[in-house]
Design a protein around this motif. Structure first.
Motif, short mmCIF file in Angstrom:
data_model
loop_
_atom_site.label_atom_id
_atom_site.label_comp_id
_atom_site.label_asym_id
_atom_site.label_seq_id
_atom_site.Cartn_x
_atom_site.Cartn_y
_atom_site.Cartn_z
N MET A 120 0.85 -1.18 0.00
CA MET A 120 0.00 0.00 0.00
C MET A 120 0.90 1.24 0.00
SD MET A 120 -2.93 -1.40 -0.10
CE MET A 120 -4.07 -0.03 0.13
N GLY A 121 0.54 2.22 -0.79
CA GLY A 121 1.33 3.44 -0.87
C GLY A 121 2.39 3.40 -1.95
N ASN A 122 2.60 2.24 -2.56
CA ASN A 122 3.52 2.14 -3.69
C ASN A 122 2.81 2.74 -4.90
OD1 ASN A 122 5.09 1.44 -5.86
ND2 ASN A 122 5.11 -0.75 -5.46
N ASP A 123 3.11 4.01 -5.18
CA ASP A 123 2.29 4.77 -6.13
C ASP A 123 3.04 5.19 -7.39
OD1 ASP A 123 3.94 6.65 -5.03
OD2 ASP A 123 2.36 7.95 -4.27
N LEU A 153 -17.06 11.74 -5.37
CA LEU A 153 -17.50 12.49 -4.19
C LEU A 153 -17.12 11.75 -2.91
CD1 LEU A 153 -21.02 13.77 -5.31
CD2 LEU A 153 -18.82 14.96 -5.42
N VAL A 154 -16.97 10.46 -3.02
CA VAL A 154 -16.66 9.63 -1.85
C VAL A 154 -15.17 9.32 -1.76
CG1 VAL A 154 -17.21 7.46 -0.69
CG2 VAL A 154 -18.96 8.61 -2.06
N GLU A 155 -14.55 9.06 -2.90
CA GLU A 155 -13.14 8.67 -2.91
C GLU A 155 -12.32 9.84 -3.47
OE1 GLU A 155 -12.42 4.59 -4.11
OE2 GLU A 155 -10.53 5.17 -5.03
N PRO A 156 -11.62 10.57 -2.60
CA PRO A 156 -11.05 11.85 -3.04
C PRO A 156 -9.89 11.73 -4.03
CG PRO A 156 -10.39 11.37 -0.78
CD PRO A 156 -11.40 10.32 -1.16
N LEU A 157 -9.35 10.51 -4.20
CA LEU A 157 -8.26 10.39 -5.17
C LEU A 157 -8.77 10.35 -6.61
CD1 LEU A 157 -5.92 7.81 -3.39
CD2 LEU A 157 -5.90 10.29 -3.24
N LEU A 158 -10.08 10.21 -6.78
CA LEU A 158 -10.61 10.04 -8.14
C LEU A 158 -10.78 11.35 -8.88
CD1 LEU A 158 -13.31 7.26 -7.60
CD2 LEU A 158 -10.86 7.03 -8.06
N VAL A 159 -10.61 11.26 -10.18
CA VAL A 159 -10.79 12.41 -11.08
C VAL A 159 -12.21 12.38 -11.62
CG1 VAL A 159 -10.01 13.48 -13.22
CG2 VAL A 159 -8.36 12.32 -11.72
N PRO A 160 -12.96 13.47 -11.48
CA PRO A 160 -14.38 13.45 -11.90
C PRO A 160 -14.58 13.72 -13.38
CG PRO A 160 -13.86 15.56 -10.91
CD PRO A 160 -12.60 14.74 -10.84
N LEU A 161 -14.04 12.86 -14.21
CA LEU A 161 -14.26 13.07 -15.65
C LEU A 161 -15.65 12.57 -16.03
CD1 LEU A 161 -10.96 12.15 -17.42
CD2 LEU A 161 -11.97 14.38 -17.09
#
Lengths: 544, 544
Positions: free
Chosen positions: A268-271, A301-309
């Motif tokens: 986890m965190g390996n980005d 709206l729930v998962e802040p890492l997501l891009v709202p395309l």
């Protein structure tokens, strides 16, 4: 006790503690599968290499159950929504077929049909009362953490009974999905193959061959029609590779556009490379169907890492689609059936007025492949070895390969920064090159051949390069399968590289007979909607 | 030789080689500034702490030049587009005023007005011939790599004459921008202060105080009206902090939505926190003006790391704006003038029917601040020390502070992954918390006070927390300045923390007199357009 399922070759080994726990997991699954669904000895003792027809001939499924499991998700959900099918009969049919599939291709790790049926009953009651379905996704299994069900990150020491549903599962449940199985993934989740402490999953079209990976259990299950649709998480090919090897449709979207919070991993965190989750399907339209439904819930709206395309597939493109055809990547020339599919597609597309076809030459794919291989294990594989050790689990050949030099080494922090900077410079250079080509999409192989014999998948360049670039990729059936009468030999040419020689050496059309041949269509980052529109055009032309 | 400019306190020291090179750079800049623009001895020998009025009283600028430099970028460009102003007279006025500003606040590092005038002449010729301007951004300076001009990453050893324009500069030039200066940044680019081998930049409103950082030279220049608009790159506050301290408007957009390719840095590939580039302005509308123009060029087609989000400021919001007011972050209570501005804003907003105001309590800001501090230098500061060493440059107190334990330590790769995973979990937890608050935006301090005396900016929590979260932040003047008659003392309360005590200890309203007090408005990630619309509403209410 019921007769054990088909013996599975080359199960990973380990120490005593490991063996005891593996035995326990095997017995648990064994006990979950009802005796009434066991395939008879006459069938199990005399299996053809292609087992895809056995559910239809074995006599354990009714005509209605066969008809239900023949539908794609779009049709299935439409019939449920119209009241022509109930959730209970749908889940029953799929549950039975999944149990049969597992005996043939060893795709499952957890089977909880009773839970699925209980939920299906609730959904049917809701439908009876409200006259509508809760959502469009009745009856979809998948493989990310499901509360109370078996999960793992590809190692025995990471096994858990997940404490919570992951966001994707929550969304699918809200959409009316019914969950009833979890499926197998390879040790480390970093093989284009599926073999783990749960055993080895097989390719339904030819059990001599791998079903691909890492979502190989899922792909094998769907290809057996033991599920209408599934979910994978692609950091190097884990959606596209098993879909390609099992003759399915699959999209790896641009990363961070679909919910993937709480997926299990051992790093986890390996980005340095971010995987991307997406659908594995039995039709092209199901890809859009799945993503539309999930995106409509606004997961960003729930998962802040997501891009709202936005997700809107254009009905028409605003110009003639320009397709670059890449026959090989400059590193490994595809084996004969894949090259035949590419050339066949090329000639059909060239014959169409609807599209423009150009040759696309690869841009330094070897350099890109070297970068992503180095990025996967910036710690030189130390974490993999630690997690194996913790479970008393022996390392498998493909795991050893994927963490070995020259591609993998231990980095200091400044070396890791330097590596990530090389990644970004490569992305920029590739983008400049693609822009100069003027292509909208490129059509290429998803792997240097069809599904290969077990444990041979030692080149990821055709999928992983697009993970490095974070370009969406769509795999789909080319319309042909490996035919030993036609796909005999390579055109005589010097091998391009060591892996090229390797793929030539093991190619054996008789042994690999009947393997599906899929193609891959790729677009630039964030052009997912255009890609889906383009795939419709290309599929229509190629399959016509 | 002309009289040297005002002596600048506490220039960083170094070894002999360092001193020789610094002398060379100083003499180079000295030689670039024309003798005709030197401020007379009577002025330079008798400077007030507030030097903002000197350009207007020194007699070196004509009324027309003063009028031109009083315009914001929106008005300026409108007048050029209508033919009411020429590019040459505009650039002349700004070039003169920049040279004057530099003598007062030491903001420049390179001055190339001749290039600017040559380009202005071309633009005027184009206008005369075509009857239109090339683009809307005539006459904008900035600080990212400009071909052939002085650039650096905050250390002497990183000085270069840049071989190419960065993408932002290419875009600005295409839009008709004229470049004529480069501005000062602090050693390491990691201070909320501006002091480097070029010397120390000063706050125009009170030269006892810092102009903030890292884009402090740029902010000081713009506050002196030596440029209509500027560009910063904010990884911990580098746009918002100097804008706040110099009474400007500035937006840190969601990262990777504006072009920042080829910006100089000494840790390329260090991607645990990604800075974001954006405008530094003399009006709120200029923020939109700048971003609209840049986004209209579709930089994401050229720079593949960018996210192609649309830029459309809503004329009206679809519901009543819900504003959370955060009076302090639970770590450091803002000094009296900042608290006064917050409470004044709160009461004006509460009196308005147009918005809904709620109290917003901070969510574990200390934990978040600890994470981002640890992320900035995953190598424990080794690279900073190496780069200093290479230039024979002594470390400055704020550089030592920013790379020191407990916040900074050397990480192994698995430790760095673990840190990044903590970052992502914090982002998720914060987002959940914000969502539960129901706020559209929060209003808070951008720093625990106004500009502080030099070398005292040892808490970044109010800006850096939103870098960690990647939430866009807009700073703007509150309508008040520090008044020693009013802003006397803290409300009696126990200090919250060691940095809180520190800020109480150095607070000195007499010494800090006249410092601008800015506020910060923050929205969730990717809500930049809503944020700009909300800021218009808030500013209108607060300044009414």
């Amino acid at each position: 006790m019921a007769k054990p399922f088909r013996a599975v070759p080359a199960i990973p080994s380990g120490n005593e503690r490991y063996n005891a726990k593996v035995k326990q997991l095997n017995e648990r699954l064994e006990a979950q599968l009802p005796a009434s669904l066991r395939l008879p000895k006459e069938i199990m003792g005399n299996l053809p290499v292609n087992v895809t027809q056995i559910p239809e001939t074995c006599g354990l499924l009714s005509d209605q159950e066969l008809a239900i499991t023949a539908l794609d998700a779009t049709d299935l959900c439409a019939k449920i929504a119209k009241g022509e099918l109930t959730a209970v009969e749908t889940v029953t049919a799929y549950g039975k077929r999944a149990a049969i599939a597992h005996q043939l291709v060893h795709c499952l790790v957890d089977f909880f049909l009773a839970d699925g049926l209980a939920r299906a009953k609730e959904l049917d009651e809701y439908f009876a009362k409200e006259g509508k379905v809760i959502g469009p996704l009745h009856g979809l299994p998948e493989q990310t953490p499901v509360k109370g069900k078996l999960g793992s990150a590809g190692f025995l020491s990471t096994v858990e009974f997940s404490p919570e549903d992951s966001l994707m599962v929550k969304i699918l449940r809200d959409l009316g999905a019914v969950l009833y199985v979890k499926t197998n993934q390879p040790q480390s989740i970093m093989h284009l193959e599926t073999v783990s402490f749960h055993g080895r999953s097989l390719n339904p079209y030819n059990t001599n061959l791998t079903c691909g990976g890492s979502s190989g259990g899922e792909a094998a299950l769907i290809a057996m029609k033991g599920a209408p649709i599934g979910v994978g998480n692609d950091g190097g090919g884990s959606i596209r590779d098993p879909c390609a090897k099992c003759g399915l449709w699959g999209l790896r979207p641009t990363s961070l556009t679909m919910p993937q919070g709480d997926y299990l991993h051992y790093e986890m965190g390996n980005d340095g490379i971010i995987p991307s989750t997406g659908p594995m399907c039995r039709s092209a339209r199901d890809v859009d169907f799945f993503i539309s439904a999930v995106r409509a819930t606004k997961p960003h709206l729930v998962e802040p890492l997501l891009v709202p395309l936005p997700w809107n597939i254009p009905e028409k493109l605003d110009r003639k689609l320009r397709i670059g055809i890449m026959l090989h990547d400059g590193v490994v020339v595809p084996q004969p059936p894949m090259m035949r599919a590419l050339k066949r597609a090329k000639s059909k597309l060239e014959a169409s007025d609807e599209v423009e076809v150009v040759e696309y030459l690869p841009f330094e794919h070897k350099a890109g492949y070297d970068i992503i291989r180095e990025l996967y294990f910036e710690d030189g594989g130390a974490t993999v070895r630690r997690v194996l050790e913790e479970g008393g689990e022996d390392i498998l050949p493909l795991t050893e390969w994927v963490i070995s030099p020259p591609h993998t080494k231990e980095h200091t922090i400044p070396e890791a920064w330097e590596l990530r900077f090389r990644r970004d410079k490569y992305r920029q250079a590739y983008s400049d090159y693609w822009n100069a080509s003027g292509c909208d999409v490129i059509l290429c192989a998803p792997f240097p051949g069809t599904a290969c014999p077990h444990d041979m998948a030692r080149y990821w360049g055709y999928t992983a390069i697009f993970n490095l670039l974070d370009y969406p990729g769509f795999v789909f059936p080319s319309g042909i399968k490996l035919d030993p009468k036609i796909d005999v030999a390579y055109e005589s040419r010097e091998p391009l590289s060591e892996p090229d020689q390797y793929f030539r050496d093991f190619y054996d059309p008789e042994y690999m007979v009947g393997a599906p041949v899929n193609l891959q269509l790729v677009a630039k980052r964030f052009n997912d909607c255009m890609l889906v529109a383009a795939q419709r055009i290309v599929e229509r032309i190629i399959l016509s």
